[in-house]
Design an enzyme around this catalytic site. Structure first.
Site, mmCIF file in Angstrom:
data_model
loop_
_atom_site.group_PDB
_atom_site.id
_atom_site.type_symbol
_atom_site.label_atom_id
_atom_site.label_comp_id
_atom_site.label_asym_id
_atom_site.label_seq_id
_atom_site.Cartn_x
_atom_site.Cartn_y
_atom_site.Cartn_z
ATOM 1 C CB ALA A 280 -0.890 -0.015 1.233
ATOM 2 C CB CYS A 288 4.588 1.188 -18.178
ATOM 3 S SG CYS A 288 6.105 1.109 -19.135
HETATM 4 N N1 NAD Z 1 10.347 2.051 -19.682
HETATM 5 C C1 NAD Z 1 9.839 0.878 -19.320
HETATM 6 O O1 NAD Z 1 9.986 0.425 -18.183
HETATM 7 C C2 NAD Z 1 9.067 0.053 -20.326
HETATM 8 C C3 NAD Z 1 8.757 -1.287 -20.029
HETATM 9 C C4 NAD Z 1 8.048 -2.028 -20.969
HETATM 10 C C5 NAD Z 1 7.635 -1.434 -22.158
HETATM 11 N N2 NAD Z 1 7.923 -0.129 -22.407
HETATM 12 C C6 NAD Z 1 7.513 0.459 -23.688
HETATM 13 O O2 NAD Z 1 8.654 0.516 -24.540
HETATM 14 C C7 NAD Z 1 8.591 1.683 -25.376
HETATM 15 C C8 NAD Z 1 9.841 2.523 -25.184
HETATM 16 O O3 NAD Z 1 9.850 2.978 -23.853
HETATM 17 P P1 NAD Z 1 11.143 3.694 -23.206
HETATM 18 O O4 NAD Z 1 10.798 3.963 -21.786
HETATM 19 O O5 NAD Z 1 12.347 2.904 -23.529
HETATM 20 O O6 NAD Z 1 11.144 5.050 -24.066
HETATM 21 P P2 NAD Z 1 12.184 6.254 -24.027
HETATM 22 O O7 NAD Z 1 11.390 7.485 -24.172
HETATM 23 O O8 NAD Z 1 13.090 6.087 -22.830
HETATM 24 O O9 NAD Z 1 13.102 6.023 -25.330
HETATM 25 C C9 NAD Z 1 12.637 6.181 -26.631
HETATM 26 C C10 NAD Z 1 13.836 6.547 -27.517
HETATM 27 O O10 NAD Z 1 13.400 6.491 -28.887
HETATM 28 C C11 NAD Z 1 14.069 7.518 -29.591
HETATM 29 N N3 NAD Z 1 13.340 7.760 -30.874
HETATM 30 C C12 NAD Z 1 12.123 8.293 -31.068
HETATM 31 N N4 NAD Z 1 11.822 8.315 -32.384
HETATM 32 C C13 NAD Z 1 12.866 7.753 -33.041
HETATM 33 C C14 NAD Z 1 13.163 7.488 -34.416
HETATM 34 N N5 NAD Z 1 12.310 7.797 -35.375
HETATM 35 N N6 NAD Z 1 14.335 6.917 -34.716
HETATM 36 C C15 NAD Z 1 15.232 6.605 -33.738
HETATM 37 N N7 NAD Z 1 14.999 6.828 -32.425
HETATM 38 C C16 NAD Z 1 13.842 7.400 -32.086
HETATM 39 C C17 NAD Z 1 14.097 8.681 -28.634
HETATM 40 O O11 NAD Z 1 15.086 9.620 -28.964
HETATM 41 C C18 NAD Z 1 14.375 7.964 -27.307
HETATM 42 O O12 NAD Z 1 15.769 7.902 -27.034
HETATM 43 C C19 NAD Z 1 7.290 2.380 -25.007
HETATM 44 O O13 NAD Z 1 6.289 1.949 -25.878
HETATM 45 C C20 NAD Z 1 7.004 1.874 -23.604
HETATM 46 O O14 NAD Z 1 5.629 1.904 -23.296
HETATM 47 C C21 NAD Z 1 8.641 0.628 -21.527
#
Ligand code: NAD
Length: 459
Positions: A280, A288
């Site tokens: 809690a 996410c």
């Molecule tokens: N962060 C988590 O714990 C987690 C866990 C599971 C799933 N996810 C999912 O994974 C995905 C990524 O999350 P994240 O937290 O790693 O995101 P983030 O924002 O940390 O990283 C995304 C990266 O993508 C780059 N980017 C964007 N457009 C681009 C392009 N056209 N070409 C190249 N690079 C590009 C950005 O510059 C950035 O560095 C999301 O959909 C999120 O929901 C995240």
């Protein structure tokens, strides 16, 4: 089934929390990996071996895996030679709860423009995306190929990611399951090969992510892309619901004089329930759960499907933030003119990520009510200062500084650091020694002995 452990050429697009962790882990396992990001600062730092996110073990593994790793701003540098391209860009929420697929579609377009004519390529969607996105990515790639007069030889698969920030490397090397949603066996086979060292645990664990004792083999779940996409949303909604469930019960525990920590222990021992996600507190945040619950509720609405359980999880979570403010109102009587110290800005420990952190909403509300705020976080302070500069916020560099002359302290992130603070010396430095423990992290009895008025959540 043992899989040939041939090494693959892999391009990862987006080197944030998911892309960077996945990229360096696959490189460590022996694949040839190129991490592509369109942010030049990110690429420049990574080329120098510097981690661009705070995530335990990542910096060490960047060095260990360096021989198989390269970084680029340009997909064309590696895509034509790749066996797999992993899309790991952000999928933020739009104002209405829908998911913004701009980044994913931009990458799909770039893939279509760079794909080699003959070589078989698996396009993997690792970003969390609404149902149907695998098809949408396929359509966008096809459109680009058509412009080039090509058909291409590729298959789109969905591979949702379940890692937890703060334990990202551990979760990547030792997952509970790997889910692949694909329509073509050839794509499944390539991805089985990509994950073979993890599925069979044939690698020597890196120093930064030792193999846990009693770790079994992860399950390899293959299904249709639509089911894989829904598995991700169902997992996150379920975990969010579990936290909101215990938070709902923390309200009644407080009223009847029960201790929610004992209640959670008592129910968590039931194997059908399990003890995880039953702490809690101030509620969930991060990049996410908030956006993914909103996104699946939006999908439900589009299809005319009521999702009252997920809706309630979101609503209860919002109320938990309010409960902190209410506790302060009761303890301080008047908020206006008080100084309140916030301990913990990251949405959870071991990360510098402040996206949808409970601190943001609580601090904004307290500022609106006329409080002065001091904030402290062992890692996320700079990130917070950059995103939320405010004249009535003091960015403190120690817990001691946060406590001095404050009327109340509110712990919002359960950083281990807070277990080692000399609390016995701090109560007397405060104007009023009120301590709200938004994570039930410290011993209430000890804090009372040190002179604090200690208030937990549901205990
Ligand atoms: N962060 C988590 O714990 C987690 C866990 C599971 C799933 N996810 C999912 O994974 C995905 C990524 O999350 P994240 O937290 O790693 O995101 P983030 O924002 O940390 O990283 C995304 C990266 O993508 C780059 N980017 C964007 N457009 C681009 C392009 N056209 N070409 C190249 N690079 C590009 C950005 O510059 C950035 O560095 C999301 O959909 C999120 O929901 C995240």
């Amino acid at each position: 089934m043992t899989v040939k452990s041939e090494k693959l050429a892999i391009t990862i697009v987006g080197t944030g929390y998911v892309g960077l962790t996945t990229g360096i882990a696959l490189a460590y396992l022996g694949h040839r990996v190129t991490c592509v990001d369109n942010n030049p600062e990110v690429v420049e730092k990574l080329k120098k071996g510097m981690a661009t996110i705070y995530e335990p073990g990542v910096e060490e593994l960047l060095v260990e895996a360096a021989a198989n790793l390269s970084f680029s701003e340009n997909l064309l540098d590696s895509l034509p030679d790749s066996d797999v391209v992993v899309i790991a860009v952000g999928t933020p929420a739009k104002y209405n709860g829908d998911t913004d697929l701009t980044y994913v579609e931009n990458v799909a377009r770039e893939i279509g423009a760079s794909i080699a004519p003959e070589k078989f390529l698996v396009v993997v969607n690792k970003s969390t995306v609404p149902i149907g996105t695998a098809s949408r990515v396929d359509t966008v790639i096809k459109e680009e190929l058509r412009k080039r007069g090509l058909e291409g030889n590729y298959s789109v698969a969905s591979n949702p990611e379940f890692l937890r920030e703060g334990a990202a490397l551990h979760d990547t090397f030792y997952p509970d399951r790997i889910v692949i949603g694909a329509n073509e066996l050839q794509a499944v086979n390539v991805l089985r090969q990509m994950y073979a060292p993890i599925l069979e645990q044939t690698f020597t664990p890196p120093r930064s992510a030792p193999r846990p004792e009693n770790y079994g083999m992860p399950a390899f779940v293959t299904t249709a892309p639509t089911s894989a996409e829904l598995i991700k949303y169902a997992s996150n909604a379920f975990l969010a619901m579990k936290i909101s469930f215990i938070n709902e019960f923390s309200g009644i525990a407080e009223r009847v004089g029960a201790d929610i920590r004992e209640v959670a222990k008592g129910i968590g021992l039931d194997k059908r329930i399990g003890s995880g996600f039953l702490n809690a507190g101030v509620g969930w945040g991060g990049s996410c759960f908030p956006k993914d619950t909103r996104s699946i509720l939006f999908t439900g609405k589009q299809y005319g499907v009521d999702m009252p359980i997920t809706s309630a999880a979101v609503e209860i979570n919002h109320k938990q933030r309010k409960r902190i403010v209410e506790k302060l109102q009761v303890a301080l009587k008047v908020i206006r003119g008080s100084t309140i110290g916030i301990l913990g800005l990251a949405f959870k420990p071991n990360t510098d990520d402040i996206r949808e952190s409970p601190a943001i909403e609580i601090i904004a509300e307290l500022l609106d009510m006329g409080a002065s705020i001091k904030v402290y976080d062992p890692v996320a302070l700079e990130n917070y200062r950059q995103h939320f500069p405010h004249q009535d916020i003091t960015y403190a560099s120690t817990v001691e500084e946060t406590a001095r002359e404050s009327d109340a302290l509110v712990l919002l992130t359960d950083w281990e650091h807070f277990l080692h603070v000399p609390w016995q010396d701090l109560a007397e430095t405060m104007r009023q020694a009120i301590f709200i423990d938004g994570r039930n992290y410290l011993s209430g009895e000890e804090m009372q002995n040190y002179g604090f008025t200690y208030l937990g959540i549901g205990c």
